[in-house]
Design an enzyme around this catalytic site. Structure first.
Site, PDB file in Angstrom:
ATOM      1  N   HIS A 300      11.298   9.631 -11.070  1.00 55.14           N
ATOM      2  CA  HIS A 300      12.406  10.487 -11.529  1.00 55.14           C
ATOM      3  C   HIS A 300      13.652   9.614 -11.652  1.00 55.14           C
ATOM      4  O   HIS A 300      14.209   9.165 -10.646  1.00 55.14           O
ATOM      5  CB  HIS A 300      12.655  11.631 -10.541  1.00 55.14           C
ATOM      6  N   GLU A 470      11.640  11.461   0.708  1.00 55.10           N
ATOM      7  CA  GLU A 470      12.772  12.132   0.068  1.00 55.10           C
ATOM      8  C   GLU A 470      14.074  11.703   0.743  1.00 55.10           C
ATOM      9  O   GLU A 470      14.223  11.840   1.956  1.00 55.10           O
ATOM     10  CB  GLU A 470      12.630  13.656   0.172  1.00 55.10           C
TER      11      GLU A 470
END
Length: 547
Positions: A300, A470
């Protein structure tokens, strides 16, 4: 196909490392200036901004309210990517910014036609007030989250207000104290100061516009610029471009010590023809019989914090530290530091030039559409035929939750021991990084919607411990902190990941046993059992555990 000829081979004298300039879709205009920023760590941690309460949208979108002072929208030829070239669109550049009317004109001059930039439009709605529109991910109409743009012709005295009017997500860390980043060229040149957190009266709320049936959201902040006549940049997170990665690889290639145990190859080429790099890192004695660790980042493109954590991981692995030497002796590391270089180059938030999220494309027979993830999965399959892959870790950024945490894989049908073991690595990382990593934020459920992610795909192939790391766009609320992550914080995560790998694979079982017991106690409590009471949770589904 993967290149078989490395540019860097262990133990050989290095030829000059040739790194081609980024290739852009031919619709994209690109300015000639090289955009580089100095690295700097603030002397004190940067606290979160006290969030404002939910507010009504400040602006309903109507350009008649103001004056368009910047408009740069690539003339996309149809709805899909066709071809790319170095430097983007051929021919002379257009002038998307309205010219100044004289020295007294205080209008800001906007620009974002550079790597990772993505401002589409700026509308001046007051003397020092601007409504901004971000360019959606190329060949889509959505995924507006990342931002990175330049402003010139600043004034030091007035309080400016910026409102990005087309943010896509209903919830954001901007509602919990996250502040945008500012970079002042004058401060960098005169004082050695780099990116820093700025902004007051930060508000994230539902706007009045929509894309189809999806509502849009507004991010608004006020700021004073540090100097008159400065060149400044705003960004959602510390930028880390494809060119930055190439500069890193060039320095690595020129280092006789580090290049001894690191080979750089092209895993494949992206749709635009940019190289997707694969680094193989191991110590003397080659790869035979060693277990393998696979790591990747930037599937991403808007999650640039993942690249800084990845850089810290590589810096430590390639260092002379005794633990790094031990890791290289024990393991072979296969690292893809930028899976989606095209998305990074053009300033996308989530997609590749296929106009879709590549982290939902693993396991699909589409090497032509999603080359990075297809070739990564194929490489792991080849490795698994001969060696054990002990860990896969995919580095991401998170826009809605503070701290650092992991997503793992717990299918529910596995035995108690396996389900506990899935939790051991994140639990160990939380002990090594108590002021950054939140074990309670970790999740292990394999949702149907996540089947085609890297984490689940690698686990289905047979990688026993497969995780998404994350990293919050904001910072930490742990250990008495309520402050933003610096690049130093982000890079330290890479080193801490290495520390945890050594703990996890320690032949002395004490740490592992302690964490298994602790994970069992935590799960018993989650199920409402008294630890030691004999109640079992092994039959409970992962979705029940997490609810």
């Amino acid at each position: 196909a993967a290149s078989t000829k490395p540019w860097m081979s262990p133990g050989e004298p290095q030829a000059p490392f040739f790194l081609p300039a980024p290739r852009w879709p031919v619709e994209c205009e690109v300015i000639q200036e090289t955009i580089e920023h100095i690295e700097w760590v603030p002397p004190k941690s940067e606290p979160f901004c006290p969030p404002m309460g939910p507010e009504q949208p400040m602006y309903t979108l109507g350009e008649e309210q103001g004056t368009i002072v910047y408009h740069c929208s690539p003339a996309l030829q149809g709805s899909c990517f066709t071809r790319a070239r170095v430097g983007g669109a051929p021919g002379p550049l257009s002038s998307p910014a309205a010219p100044l009317e004289g020295p007294q004109d205080t209008t800001l001059l906007f620009e974002s036609r550079f790597e990772s930039g993505n401002l589409q439009k700026a509308i001046k709605v007051g003397p020092y007030e601007y409504v901004l529109m971000l360019r959606p991910d190329l060949y889509t109409a959505k995924h507006t989250q990342w931002f990175y743009f330049r402003v010139q012709n600043t004034r030091q005295e007035p309080l400016y207000r910026f409102t990005i009017a087309n943010m896509a997500k209903p919830k954001s860390l901007y509602g919990q104290g996250l502040r945008p980043l500012l970079y002042s060229q004058q401060d960098a040149q005169r004082h050695g100061i780099g990116w820093r957190r700025v902004g007051t009266d930060i508000c994230y709320c539902r706007g009045s516009g929509s894309v189809g049936e999806l509502p849009l959201f507004q991010l608004s902040w006020t700021v004073r610029f540090p100097h008159d006549g400065d060149t400044c940049f705003f960004a959602a997170c510390y930028p880390y471009t494809y060119s930055e990665l190439q500069r890193y690889l060039r320095v690595l290639a020129a280092d006789p010590a580090r290049s001894q145990y690191c080979t750089v190859q092209a895993l494949c080429r992206s749709l635009a023809g940019n190289r997707v790099y694969l680094l193989t890192i191991t110590g003397p004695g080659g790869t035979a019989g060693k277990r393998v660790v696979v790591a990747s980042a930037r599937v991403h493109p808007g999650e640039s914090g993942g690249s800084w954590a990845m850089r810290g991981f590589l810096d430590f692995l390639l260092s002379a530290h005794a633990d790094a030497q031990l890791l290289r002796r024990l393991f072979v590391f296969k690292v893809v530091p930028m899976l989606n270089p095209d998305g990074v180059v053009v300033g996308n938030s989530r997609c590749s030039l296929a106009g879709r999220d590549p982290n939902r494309a693993y396991g699909m027979a589409l090497p032509g559409s999603f080359p990075g993830v297809w070739h990564l999965r194929a490489m792991v399959q080849r490795v698994l035929a001969e060696q054990e892959v002990v860990l896969y870790c995919d580095f991401h950024g998170h826009s809605r939750k503070n701290n650092v945490f992991m997503y793992g894989c717990d299918a529910g049908g596995d035995g108690t021991g396996t389900r506990l073991r899935q939790r051991v690595f994140p639990l160990m990382l939380s002990k090594n990084a108590p002021d950054k990593f939140s074990f309670s934020s970790c999740k292990f459920q394999v949702q149907k919607s996540k089947e085609r992610t890297g984490r689940v795909s690698m686990w289905r192939l047979g990688v026993s411990h497969s995780y998404t790391l994350e990293v919050a766009f904001s910072g930490s609320t742990l250990g008495g902190r309520k402050s933003h992550f610096s690049t130093e914080d982000l890079e330290s995560l890479g080193r801490l990941l290495c520390d945890t790998l050594l703990d996890f694979c320690d032949p002395a079982p004490a740490k592992l046993q302690q964490c298994l017991v602790e994970a069992d106690v935590l799960l018993q409590r989650q199920m409402g059992h008294e630890p030691g009471s004999g109640g079992s949770w092994s039959h409970v589904s992962p979705s029940e555990l997490e609810s």
